[in-house]
Design an enzyme around this catalytic site. Structure first.
Site, PDB file in Angstrom:
ATOM      1  CG  HIS A 203     -15.183  -6.372  -4.011  1.00 58.31           C
ATOM      2  ND1 HIS A 203     -14.599  -6.950  -2.906  1.00 58.31           N
ATOM      3  CD2 HIS A 203     -14.175  -5.743  -4.696  1.00 58.31           C
ATOM      4  CE1 HIS A 203     -13.301  -6.682  -2.897  1.00 58.31           C
ATOM      5  NE2 HIS A 203     -13.017  -5.961  -3.978  1.00 58.31           N
ATOM      6  CG  HIS A 245     -17.707 -13.512  -2.854  1.00 57.41           C
ATOM      7  ND1 HIS A 245     -17.877 -13.483  -1.494  1.00 57.41           N
ATOM      8  CD2 HIS A 245     -16.849 -12.501  -3.158  1.00 57.41           C
ATOM      9  CE1 HIS A 245     -17.152 -12.502  -0.978  1.00 57.41           C
ATOM     10  NE2 HIS A 245     -16.518 -11.889  -1.968  1.00 57.41           N
TER      11      HIS A 245
END
Length: 282
Positions: A203, A245
């Site tokens: 992303h 993440h």
């Protein structure tokens, strides 16, 4: 009448008489061999003296120093490296520990029970806005609906850039194989096999690359440019807040996406180049 020589068997410097043979006298030497028990005793005394000399303090100190020097020289190089770790290894270990600690502290939307769990649906909506599938579908629709050649050229290169991003991110994730944070919940939208790995954030790469692409070719108004920058930053921040993440995954993803745009500009496809390529394939 006996001879005078028989009465005096010993003389100065001579030897005692053993007997006569053929009228001749035989003498035995004064340096006679000692008895066997004396020889054995002398041998044992000599051996004891040698053992005492070998066990002297000077001899022991010399042997100890030689053994110490040998053991010091014989120490394996790997053990020396473990005892003296490099500064680079210590720095990397410290950064990794800080990264994991900071990522866990910032994962405030990892689940509904987290401190900021109430805004988790909003973070997931931002997550979908940076997903690859909506971008690919939207770009393909714009190519189909575009009337101008310039518009089709821009959308076509954006589509190629999105495909390039998917390939590069997949290769890096499969190579590094870093696991996602332990507090992450695998409830993401439309995941693939490589999405179980964390490094880098796809992303973040897509947000950085698409942000640069939009600012360079589509968005000109200042308010819209600010919105594009805010969107890219919010997408990266949502990855950490949701626990998807670590911080380093997002930072490296931003850098990777920034560099990917430079590659897209180098491989830019014009309509003429695309028609020539399609002609060769036919």
């Amino acid at each position: 009448m006996p001879s005078p020589k028989a009465k005096n068997p010993l003389r100065s410097g001579g030897s005692p008489v053993l007997g006569n043979s053929n009228g001749r006298f035989e003498f035995m030497s004064l340096n006679r061999t000692p008895p066997p028990h004396l020889i054995q005793r002398q041998g044992s005394d000599t051996t004891t003296a040698r053992l005492r000399a070998s066990e002297s303090p000077t001899r022991r100190r010399g042997s100890g120093s030689s053994t110490g020097s040998t053991s010091g020289q014989g120490m394996p190089e790997e053990d020396c490296m473990r005892l003296n770790p490099s500064i680079l290894g210590i720095a990397l270990s410290s950064l990794l520990a800080i990264d994991l600690w900071l990522s866990k502290c910032l994962g405030v939307c990892a689940c509904e029970d987290s401190s900021w769990g109430s805004i988790r649906p909003l973070m997931k909506l931002i997550e979908i806005s940076g997903h690859g599938i909506p971008w690919l579908v939207g770009t393909a629709y714009c190519i189909y609906k575009s009337d101008s050649t310039a518009g089709q050229e821009v959308m076509l290169n954006l589509f190629m850039a999105l495909l390039l991003d998917l390939v590069l991110v997949g290769i890096v994730k499969a190579s590094v194989r870093r696991r996602r944070p332990v507090h992450n919940r695998m409830d993401m939208f439309a995941t693939f096999s490589v999405d179980r790995y964390s490094f880098p954030s796809g992303h973040a790469t897509r947000a950085a690359m698409c942000g640069r692409f939009l600012l360079a070719h589509l968005v000109l108004a200042a308010p819209l440019r600010v919105l594009v920058l805010l969107w890219a930053g919010t997408v990266g921040l949502s990855r950490v807040l949701l626990g998807r993440h670590n911080v380093t995954d997002v930072l490296f993803g931003f850098w990777m996406g920034y560099c990917q745009y430079n590659l897209v500009e180098m491989l830019w496809l014009s309509p003429q180049a695309l028609q020539a390529l399609l002609g060769q394939l036919e």
